[in-house]
Write a protein that holds these residues in place. Structure first.
Motif, PDB file in Angstrom:
ATOM      1  N   LEU A  78       0.832  -1.202   0.000  1.00 64.54           N
ATOM      2  CA  LEU A  78       0.000   0.000   0.000  1.00 64.54           C
ATOM      3  C   LEU A  78       0.870   1.258   0.000  1.00 64.54           C
ATOM      4  O   LEU A  78       1.981   1.250   0.533  1.00 64.54           O
ATOM      5  N   SER A  91      -0.097 -12.204  -4.322  1.00 66.07           N
ATOM      6  CA  SER A  91       0.629 -10.924  -4.286  1.00 66.07           C
ATOM      7  C   SER A  91       1.466 -10.757  -3.023  1.00 66.07           C
ATOM      8  O   SER A  91       2.355  -9.907  -2.979  1.00 66.07           O
ATOM      9  N   GLN A  92       1.199 -11.559  -2.022  1.00 60.74           N
ATOM     10  CA  GLN A  92       1.901 -11.417  -0.743  1.00 60.74           C
ATOM     11  C   GLN A  92       3.080 -12.374  -0.616  1.00 60.74           C
ATOM     12  O   GLN A  92       3.391 -12.876   0.473  1.00 60.74           O
ATOM     13  N   LEU A 139      -5.232  -1.470  -4.660  1.00 59.36           N
ATOM     14  CA  LEU A 139      -4.823  -2.881  -4.784  1.00 59.36           C
ATOM     15  C   LEU A 139      -4.523  -3.270  -6.230  1.00 59.36           C
ATOM     16  O   LEU A 139      -4.826  -4.393  -6.663  1.00 59.36           O
ATOM     17  N   ARG A 173     -10.838  -6.640   0.104  1.00 58.64           N
ATOM     18  CA  ARG A 173     -10.860  -5.185  -0.024  1.00 58.64           C
ATOM     19  C   ARG A 173     -10.198  -4.590   1.225  1.00 58.64           C
ATOM     20  O   ARG A 173     -10.380  -5.101   2.330  1.00 58.64           O
ATOM     21  N   PHE A 220      -4.822 -11.995  -4.399  1.00 56.38           N
ATOM     22  CA  PHE A 220      -4.292 -11.295  -3.231  1.00 56.38           C
ATOM     23  C   PHE A 220      -3.273 -12.165  -2.499  1.00 56.38           C
ATOM     24  O   PHE A 220      -2.187 -11.695  -2.151  1.00 56.38           O
ATOM     25  N   CYS A 224      -2.634  -6.574  -7.177  1.00 56.76           N
ATOM     26  CA  CYS A 224      -3.259  -7.891  -7.339  1.00 56.76           C
ATOM     27  C   CYS A 224      -4.418  -7.841  -8.335  1.00 56.76           C
ATOM     28  O   CYS A 224      -5.316  -8.679  -8.311  1.00 56.76           O
ATOM     29  N   GLN A 275      -8.389   1.164  -0.769  1.00 62.93           N
ATOM     30  CA  GLN A 275      -7.082   1.170  -1.427  1.00 62.93           C
ATOM     31  C   GLN A 275      -7.181   0.537  -2.815  1.00 62.93           C
ATOM     32  O   GLN A 275      -7.970  -0.392  -3.040  1.00 62.93           O
ATOM     33  N   GLY A 287     -11.152  -1.481  -6.241  1.00 63.81           N
ATOM     34  CA  GLY A 287     -10.440  -1.944  -5.064  1.00 63.81           C
ATOM     35  C   GLY A 287     -10.687  -3.386  -4.674  1.00 63.81           C
ATOM     36  O   GLY A 287     -10.097  -3.871  -3.710  1.00 63.81           O
ATOM     37  N   CYS A 326     -10.058  -7.176  -5.002  1.00 61.18           N
ATOM     38  CA  CYS A 326      -9.002  -8.041  -5.516  1.00 61.18           C
ATOM     39  C   CYS A 326      -9.424  -9.490  -5.330  1.00 61.18           C
ATOM     40  O   CYS A 326      -9.889  -9.866  -4.247  1.00 61.18           O
TER      41      CYS A 326
END
Length: 462
Positions: A361, A445-446, A422, A412, A442, A425, A420, A435, A437
Motif C-alpha cells: 500500500l 501478491s503477498q 490494490l 478489499r 491477493f 493484485c 485502497q 479496489g 481483488c
C-alpha cells in the motif's frame, strides 16, 4: 452499561493525571477567518486527531462481507520521554526571557508545563470508543453469541487502553448484547507482531528529518528568537514547540467532546502559520517513510509477521512465519483462533507503516528531504493519524461477478475509510468493483511475506 463504564474508566484513568492542567484557549485567533481550523489539525502529521479521509463505501451489489480484520493505532496520547525532552528545551528557553517583543508569547509568563508522558488522553479514549461503535454498526451481521470479535493489543498502556475502549464502544453499540473483551496482551519484550522493536539493524529516520528541518526551520527560529530576545532557540527547539501545539491541544480536549467540534487550541499553535505547519507535517512523512516505510532499511520486513497472521486468518489455516510472530501463542487456538469473523488488533504507528509496506500500500517513490512533492500520495496526516485503522474485508460475491467455476472470494482494504486501489493484485481502479481483488490473486501478491521477507529478516541480526 458495561460499554459506557468501560470508556469512562479509561478516560478517567488519564484525567486523574491531567486534572491539574490549565485549559488554554487562545485569546486571539492567529489564523484568518478564511482558514479552516479543522484543516490545521490535519497538518500535525502522526499527531493529528483521527479523521475519516473518505466516506465508507459499502460492498458492491452481489457481494457480502464474510470476515473483517482491523489493525488499529492507539488513540491520542501524551508525548514520549524523548519528545518531552525536546519540548521542554524550547519551553525553558522561552521562559528564561524577561521581556517578549510579541504579545503572542505573553501567555508564557504564567504557563506551567505539566504534561505527563505516554498515557492515552480522554480524546484518545473517545476516539477508540467511537471506533468500536462504528465497527459494530457496520459489521453487526457478522456477530453472533458464539462469534464475537477476537481482540489483541501490544503491551504498552496506551495501546491496551485503546483496545479496552474499542471493546466498550462495540458493546455499547450492541446494547451490551455482545461484549468482546481484550483477549490477549502481547508483551513488547519478546516477539510481537504489533510492535517494531524486533529488528535491531533497522533504519532510523533522524538524518532525513534533520535535513528537512534545516530547510524549513531557520526562518521560524529567527522569528521566534526576535520575539524572545536571548532565548537562543535552535531548529530542534522549534520542532519541539510545534509538537507541543499538537500534544497540548489533544490533551486539553475534555471528556464529552463531540467529533467534528472545534478543538480548544493550545496557545503554542498561535506561534506558527498554517504554511509552517504544512512543513512540520512533512517531517512526519519523512519520519515514517525512512524508518519502517519504503525508504527505510529493513522497514517492510517488520510487517511480515502480522501479514502472515492475517493470511492465516483469511485462509483459516495455521500461521506459517519465521520472523516476528510468537509461535507459542499463534499455534494455540485459545490465543490465535481461526474461526472468528471479526479480529481487532491494536498497535503503534511504526508497525502499521511497516504493514502498509509489506502489503504494497501507498507505494511511493523516494521522498525528497529538501523539496516536498505537493501531489505525493504518502501523507502521514491521511494514513497515520492517532487512532488510524486499516480494515481488511473478505467478501463473497455471487457467481455473476466472475462466472461459474471461478472463486467468488475477494479482498478489499480500507485505510481511514479510503478503499485502497490494490492494483498489485489486479483490482480495478474505477467502477463499482473498485479496489476488489480476487482472493487467490491477493494471496499470490503477498509472496514477500509468505517467503519471510525474502532474506531481509536475517539482515536484522547480521
Amino acid at each position: 452499561m458495561v460499554g459506557t463504564l468501560g470508556v469512562i474508566w479509561a478516560a478517567l484513568s488519564s484525567v486523574l493525571t491531567l486534572a491539574s492542567w490549565p485549559l488554554f484557549v487562545p485569546a486571539h485567533d492567529p489564523f484568518s477567518s478564511a482558514h479552516d481550523t479543522f484543516e490545521l489539525q490535519k497538518s500535525w502529521g502522526v499527531y493529528s486527531p483521527f479523521h475519516a479521509v473518505a466516506e465508507y463505501s459499502p460492498p458492491p451489489q452481489g457481494c457480502e462481507i464474510s470476515q473483517v480484520n482491523i489493525l488499529h493505532r492507539h488513540g491520542a496520547r501524551l508525548p514520549s520521554v524523548s519528545q518531552s525532552e525536546d519540548i521542554l528545551s524550547g519551553v525553558n528557553k522561552l521562559q528564561s526571557v524577561q521581556v517578549y517583543t510579541d504579545s503572542r508569547l505573553d501567555f508564557m509568563n504564567t504557563f506551567v508545563y505539566s504534561l505527563g508522558e505516554n498515557l492515552l488522553v480522554p480524546l484518545g479514549a473517545m476516539q477508540s470508543f467511537e471506533s468500536g461503535e462504528n465497527a459494530f454498526r457496520r459489521y453487526s451481521s457478522l456477530v453472533q453469541e458464539d462469534d464475537i470479535p477476537f481482540v489483541r493489543a501490544s503491551g504498552m498502556s496506551r495501546v491496551v487502553e485503546t483496545a479496552k475502549n474499542w471493546t466498550a464502544g462495540f458493546a455499547t453499540a450492541s446494547n451490551d448484547v455482545y461484549s468482546p473483551r481484550l483477549s490477549l496482551i502481547l508483551s513488547e519484550e519478546g516477539n510481537d507482531t504489533l510492535q517494531d522493536n524486533n529488528c535491531p539493524n533497522a533504519a532510523s529516520s533522524h538524518r532525513e528529518m534533520n535535513q528537512w528541518l534545516d530547510v524549513y526551520g531557520p526562518p521560524i527560529t529567527s522569528r521566534l528568537n526576535s520575539w524572545a530576545p536571548g532565548a537562543n532557540l535552535t531548529n530542534d527547539d522549534i520542532h519541539g514547540l510545534m509538537m507541543l501545539c499538537a500534544f497540548h491541544t489533544v490533551a486539553s480536549v475534555p471528556y464529552g467532546y463531540k467529533a467534528g467540534s472545534p478543538l480548544p487550541f493550545s496557545p503554542f499553535c498561535s506561534l506558527f502559520t498554517p504554511a509552517e505547519f504544512e512543513s512540520f507535517e512533512y517531517s512526519s512523512d519523512l519520519d515514517k517513510y525512512y524508518s519502517t516505510g519504503y525508504g527505510g532499511h529493513l522497514g517492510r520486513v517488520q510487517g511480515v509477521g502480522y501479514i502472515n497472521e492475517l493470511l492465516a486468518r483469511l485462509t483459516a489455516s495455521p500461521v506459517v512465519d519465521h520472523t516476528s510472530t510468537n509461535t507459542t501463542l499463534d499455534s494455540d487456538p485459545a490465543t490465535f483462533p481461526l474461526n472468528r469473523t471479526i479480529y481487532a488488533d491494536f498497535t503503534h504507528d511504526s508497525p502499521l507503516i511497516a504493514v502498509f509496506g509489506t502489503l504494497g500500500l501507498f507505494n511511493t517513490p523516494k521522498l525528497s528531504t529538501t523539496h516536498p512533492e505537493p501531489t505525493r500520495g504518502w501523507r502521514a496526516s491521511e494514513m497515520m493519524t492517532f487512532s488510524t485503522r486499516m480494515v481488511v474485508e473478505k467478501l463473497i460475491c455471487d457467481q455473476s461477478i466472475r462466472g461459474r467455476g471461478v472463486s467468488n472470494a475477494y479482498v478489499r482494504i480500507m485505510v481511514n475509510e479510503v478503499a485502497q486501489p490494490l492494483t498489485f493484485c489486479g483490482a480495478k481502479e474505477t467502477g463499482p468493483r473498485k479496489g476488489l481483488c480476487r482472493f487467490d490473486a491477493f494471496l499470490e501478491s503477498q509472496s514477500y511475506a509468505r517467503h519471510n521477507g525474502e532474506g531481509d529478516w536475517e539482515k536484522c541480526f547480521i
